[in-house]
Design a protein around this motif. Structure first.
Motif, PDB file in Angstrom:
ATOM      1  N   LEU A  81      53.878 -34.219-110.367  1.00 21.99           N
ATOM      2  CA  LEU A  81      54.458 -35.101-109.353  1.00 21.99           C
ATOM      3  C   LEU A  81      54.354 -34.533-107.941  1.00 21.99           C
ATOM      4  CD1 LEU A  81      55.928 -37.525-108.276  1.00 21.99           C
ATOM      5  CD2 LEU A  81      58.070 -36.585-109.175  1.00 21.99           C
ATOM      6  N   PRO A  82      54.746 -33.287-107.686  1.00 20.27           N
ATOM      7  CA  PRO A  82      54.555 -32.770-106.324  1.00 20.27           C
ATOM      8  C   PRO A  82      53.094 -32.799-105.878  1.00 20.27           C
ATOM      9  CG  PRO A  82      56.082 -31.386-107.530  1.00 20.27           C
ATOM     10  CD  PRO A  82      55.476 -32.328-108.529  1.00 20.27           C
ATOM     11  N   MET A  83      52.183 -32.520-106.812  1.00 18.90           N
ATOM     12  CA  MET A  83      50.777 -32.527-106.427  1.00 18.90           C
ATOM     13  C   MET A  83      50.285 -33.954-106.172  1.00 18.90           C
ATOM     14  SD  MET A  83      48.335 -30.719-105.505  1.00 18.90           S
ATOM     15  CE  MET A  83      48.922 -29.112-106.028  1.00 18.90           C
ATOM     16  N   LEU A  84      50.733 -34.910-106.979  1.00 15.72           N
ATOM     17  CA  LEU A  84      50.377 -36.302-106.715  1.00 15.72           C
ATOM     18  C   LEU A  84      50.768 -36.687-105.291  1.00 15.72           C
ATOM     19  CD1 LEU A  84      49.559 -39.212-107.739  1.00 15.72           C
ATOM     20  CD2 LEU A  84      51.969 -39.498-108.337  1.00 15.72           C
ATOM     21  N   LYS A  85      51.968 -36.297-104.880  1.00 18.97           N
ATOM     22  CA  LYS A  85      52.422 -36.643-103.539  1.00 18.97           C
ATOM     23  C   LYS A  85      51.625 -35.890-102.470  1.00 18.97           C
ATOM     24  CE  LYS A  85      56.758 -37.916-102.962  1.00 18.97           C
ATOM     25  NZ  LYS A  85      58.245 -37.901-102.868  1.00 18.97           N
ATOM     26  N   ALA A  86      51.244 -34.660-102.755  1.00 17.46           N
ATOM     27  CA  ALA A  86      50.430 -33.912-101.799  1.00 17.46           C
ATOM     28  C   ALA A  86      49.060 -34.550-101.622  1.00 17.46           C
ATOM     29  CB  ALA A  86      50.284 -32.460-102.257  1.00 17.46           C
ATOM     30  N   VAL A  87      48.496 -35.041-102.722  1.00 15.05           N
ATOM     31  CA  VAL A  87      47.199 -35.714-102.632  1.00 15.05           C
ATOM     32  C   VAL A  87      47.345 -37.027-101.860  1.00 15.05           C
ATOM     33  CG1 VAL A  87      45.296 -36.729-103.941  1.00 15.05           C
ATOM     34  CG2 VAL A  87      46.379 -34.627-104.744  1.00 15.05           C
ATOM     35  N   LEU A  88      48.411 -37.761-102.112  1.00 22.42           N
ATOM     36  CA  LEU A  88      48.653 -38.987-101.343  1.00 22.42           C
ATOM     37  C   LEU A  88      48.790 -38.691 -99.856  1.00 22.42           C
ATOM     38  CD1 LEU A  88      51.115 -41.244-103.385  1.00 22.42           C
ATOM     39  CD2 LEU A  88      48.889 -41.898-102.437  1.00 22.42           C
ATOM     40  N   ALA A  89      49.480 -37.608 -99.520  1.00 25.22           N
ATOM     41  CA  ALA A  89      49.617 -37.235 -98.114  1.00 25.22           C
ATOM     42  C   ALA A  89      48.245 -36.962 -97.502  1.00 25.22           C
ATOM     43  CB  ALA A  89      50.521 -36.013 -97.981  1.00 25.22           C
ATOM     44  N   ALA A  90      47.378 -36.309 -98.270  1.00 32.99           N
ATOM     45  CA  ALA A  90      46.047 -35.992 -97.761  1.00 32.99           C
ATOM     46  C   ALA A  90      45.180 -37.238 -97.606  1.00 32.99           C
ATOM     47  CB  ALA A  90      45.368 -34.984 -98.682  1.00 32.99           C
ATOM     48  N   THR A  91      45.244 -38.144 -98.572  1.00 35.71           N
ATOM     49  CA  THR A  91      44.387 -39.329 -98.512  1.00 35.71           C
ATOM     50  C   THR A  91      44.868 -40.358 -97.496  1.00 35.71           C
ATOM     51  OG1 THR A  91      45.584 -40.340-100.355  1.00 35.71           O
ATOM     52  CG2 THR A  91      43.617 -39.076-100.899  1.00 35.71           C
ATOM     53  N   SER A  92      46.185 -40.423 -97.299  1.00 33.01           N
ATOM     54  CA  SER A  92      46.735 -41.423 -96.373  1.00 33.01           C
ATOM     55  C   SER A  92      46.928 -40.894 -94.968  1.00 33.01           C
ATOM     56  CB  SER A  92      48.092 -41.918 -96.899  1.00 33.01           C
ATOM     57  OG  SER A  92      49.066 -40.878 -96.843  1.00 33.01           O
ATOM     58  N   GLY A  93      46.964 -39.560 -94.828  1.00 33.27           N
ATOM     59  CA  GLY A  93      47.270 -38.970 -93.537  1.00 33.27           C
ATOM     60  C   GLY A  93      48.731 -39.061 -93.164  1.00 33.27           C
ATOM     61  N   ASP A  94      49.587 -39.377 -94.117  1.00 36.41           N
ATOM     62  CA  ASP A  94      51.007 -39.579 -93.856  1.00 36.41           C
ATOM     63  C   ASP A  94      51.815 -38.482 -94.554  1.00 36.41           C
ATOM     64  OD1 ASP A  94      53.604 -40.475 -93.526  1.00 36.41           O
ATOM     65  OD2 ASP A  94      53.112 -42.575 -93.923  1.00 36.41           O
ATOM     66  N   ALA A  95      52.446 -37.631 -93.756  1.00 39.21           N
ATOM     67  CA  ALA A  95      53.200 -36.508 -94.308  1.00 39.21           C
ATOM     68  C   ALA A  95      54.430 -36.944 -95.094  1.00 39.21           C
ATOM     69  CB  ALA A  95      53.620 -35.561 -93.184  1.00 39.21           C
TER      70      ALA A  95
END
Length: 292
Positions: free
Chosen positions: A245-259
């Motif tokens: 779960l933390p990594m899923l969110k980190a990948v989403l942050a990277a792909t969306s550009g939204d911290a």
């Protein structure tokens, strides 16, 4: 009225602002993008959404944000499971007052050594407390997280007692054949992408997918093209060795550009941004680009 959700539904994670409040704007942007990618619906505040870490008021306000963005009630399911049955009943009734009928319900999960009779009693108390024939309850079988399994005969007994109000089960224990045999009229949605093809062949109606947050086209293809399994395996392999779960969110942050996607609530700890960026790069060829 449809008895249960079907097709490809996405288990949404929950973005957080700098004060650890739900970032409604980020949640809405992601939800709309997923629907544009041919996902059938959205599940809020399940395990991937860190559901037990959010209050009833927070869950309802996030739901209202999606509704205000024009997302139909029939494309939203809300996780309402709480440790106290009365809290689950109250939250479910409030969600239904907003127009929702699809409700994902955990068994009360604090007491780990309860019998299946006790599990059935708990669900019965919730359904009786809600007291609505509009309810379409999706029972949440996720023993790896909750510590409590829902045995197939328990689902069968509840379906026989409550009919379409017990609409189905979200099967994260890879037990779909037994669920199908115990409650053939119930809808079964798998929680593991690798099971989509075999489960659908056995009568499952769809999936609630976490990986669809990142590669919705790949997960959608698994409903139609057996060859998509290899792409899905490659995506899943990228997470090997990381807390999912933390990594899923980190990948989403990277792909969306939204911290806002990077943060998690305690007791979880955020993944390192560089790791998320590396996995995002490995998935870039599999996922649709996001609008700026």
């Amino acid at each position: 009225m449809d008895e249960a959700i079907s097709g490809l539904w996405v288990a949404l994670p929950t973005p957080l602002d700098a004060d650890s409040h739900v970032d409604h704007a980020a949640l809405v942007r992601h939800a709309l993008w997923l629907l544009e990618q041919r996902c059938d619906g959205l599940v809020l505040f399940g395990s991937i959404g860190e559901g037990p870490s959010f209050t009833a008021a927070e869950r309802l306000s996030a739901t209202e944000a999606l509704l205000k963005a024009g997302i139909p009630t029939g494309r939203i399911a809300l996780g309402t499971g709480c440790t106290a049955i009365a809290d689950t009943v109250a939250l479910t009734r409030q969600a239904m007052a907003l127009g929702l009928v699809h409700i994902l319900i955990l068994p009360p999960w604090y007491f780990r050594d309860v019998s299946q009779d006790g599990v059935a009693d708990a669900f019965a108390a919730i359904i009786d407390g809600v007291g609505s024939i509009r309810l379409r309850a999706l029972l949440y079988d996720v023993p790896a997280m909750s510590g409590i399994a829902i045995d197939p005969p328990t689902l069968g007994r509840l379906r026989a007692r409550y009919g379409s109000v017990v609409a189905g089960v979200h099967d994260c224990s890879r037990n779909f054949v037994a669920f199908r045999q115990a409650a053939p009229d119930c809808s079964i949605l798998v929680g593991t992408e690798a099971d989509i093809a075999s489960a659908r062949a056995a009568g499952a109606v769809g999936a609630i997918s976490a990986m669809a947050n990142l590669v919705p086209a790949v997960v959608r293809a698994m409903f139609e093209e057996p060859a998509a399994d290899s792409a899905m395996q490659a995506a899943a392999d990228a997470f090997e060795g990381h807390a999912f779960l933390p990594m899923l969110k980190a990948v989403l942050a990277a792909t969306s550009g939204d911290a806002a996607w990077r943060a998690v609530r305690p007791p979880l700890r955020p993944a390192h941004p560089a790791h998320g960026a590396r996995i995002a790069a490995s998935l870039a060829a599999l996922q649709a680009p996001r609008a700026a």
